[in-house]
Design an enzyme around this catalytic site. Structure first.
Site, PDB file in Angstrom:
ATOM      1  CG  ASP A   7      49.875  29.659  60.179  1.00  0.00           C
ATOM      2  OD1 ASP A   7      50.465  30.655  60.829  1.00  0.00           O
ATOM      3  OD2 ASP A   7      51.008  28.814  60.015  1.00  0.00           O
ATOM      4  CD  GLU A   9      54.932  27.909  58.179  1.00  0.00           C
ATOM      5  OE1 GLU A   9      55.885  28.349  57.997  1.00  0.00           O
ATOM      6  OE2 GLU A   9      54.135  27.496  58.807  1.00  0.00           O
ATOM      7  CG  HIS A  57      59.065  26.570  55.538  1.00  0.00           C
ATOM      8  ND1 HIS A  57      59.564  26.131  54.405  1.00  0.00           N
ATOM      9  CD2 HIS A  57      59.214  28.065  55.419  1.00  0.00           C
ATOM     10  CE1 HIS A  57      60.264  27.168  53.892  1.00  0.00           C
ATOM     11  NE2 HIS A  57      60.040  28.181  54.429  1.00  0.00           N
ATOM     12  CG  HIS A 152      56.507  25.984  62.311  1.00  0.00           C
ATOM     13  ND1 HIS A 152      56.092  27.207  62.683  1.00  0.00           N
ATOM     14  CD2 HIS A 152      57.258  25.132  63.073  1.00  0.00           C
ATOM     15  CE1 HIS A 152      56.612  27.291  63.865  1.00  0.00           C
ATOM     16  NE2 HIS A 152      57.201  26.165  64.160  1.00  0.00           N
ATOM     17  CG  ASP A 157      51.347  25.638  62.334  1.00  0.00           C
ATOM     18  OD1 ASP A 157      51.668  24.510  62.686  1.00  0.00           O
ATOM     19  OD2 ASP A 157      52.411  26.417  62.046  1.00  0.00           O
TER      20      ASP A 157
END
Length: 239
Positions: A7, A9, A57, A152, A157
């Site tokens: 994942d 960001e 985030h 997040h 995640d």
């Protein structure tokens, strides 16, 4: 089989307009087991995050200012990912950003380095058409706690997605039993063999396995808003 749940960001939603990766989280699975050999980077994107992305985030420009740039972590990242199957939720988004970062470094596109990409969003939509299939929705569907997910985070995640993926694909586990087969031929059989099968060993489920099964059943019951077919069959057998 080695799989990496990944994942990212980012500073915004559009890699083509110059948005950059600010965090990468990777979780390793080998033969469907978590190994604990994860990889995590915060990255200095050399630009500010958009207001909407920052609200998601919470990684400020000040926090990221002393973190390594993507070029500084690219070799370690590629060493870790190369040859693995990559599992991503909404893969085109993350791959688009990774491709943009690799292009800046003159490297081949992301998918050239890995054995394949599995998109759990596509998989979830095929399993649950017409339903919400965000990571939060899937965590709720499979009874996976995400109460600690206030903002997040790429590694958090990825860890949640690893649990979701294992729950989504649990039915794909191979339930094979190795049988020892012996064939003997006698002259009176005129070439026909007799086959002896070894006794089948039955292993009882452990308490933690029973608990995990019950949680999965509870999630299915919640999904159908009643008693799932598996619970109904179990009740019929018990009676």
């Amino acid at each position: 089989m080695r799989q990496i749940v990944l994942d990212t960001e980012t500073t915004g939603l559009n890699a083509r307009s110059g948005d950059r990766i600010i965090e990468i989280g990777c979780v390793e699975l080998v033969n469907r087991r978590l190994t604990g050999r994860n990889l995590h980077f915060y990255i200095n994107p050399e630009r500010d995050s958009e207001e909407g992305a920052l609200a998601v985030h919470g990684l400020t420009t000040e926090f990221l200012s002393d973190k390594p740039k993507f070029a500084e972590i690219s070799s370690e990242l590629l060493d870790y990912l190369t040859g693995a199957e990559i599992i991503i939720h909404n893969a085109p988004f993350d791959i688009g950003f990774l491709d943009a970062e690799f292009e800046r470094l003159g490297l081949p596109r992301f998918e050239k380095h890995v054995s394949g990409v599995l998109d759990t969003l596509v998989q979830a939509k095929s399993m649950y058409p017409g339903k919400r299939n965000s990571l939060d929705a899937l965590c709720d569907r499979y009874g996976i706690s995400n109460s600690h997910r206030v903002l997040h985070g790429a590694l958090l995640d990825a860890e949640l997605l690893a649990e979701v993926y294992l729950a989504m694909t649990r039915g794909q586990n191979s339930l094979t039993i190795d049988l020892e087969v012996e064939a003997s031929t006698t002259s009176s059989d005129a070439g026909l063999g007799s086959v002896a099968l070894a006794d089948i060993v039955v292993l009882a489920a452990q308490p933690d396995e029973i608990d995990a099964h019950e949680k999965l059943m509870d999630g299915l019951d919640k999904e159908v808003k009643g008693s799932s077919i598996w619970r109904q069959v179990a009740a019929q057998i018990a009676n």
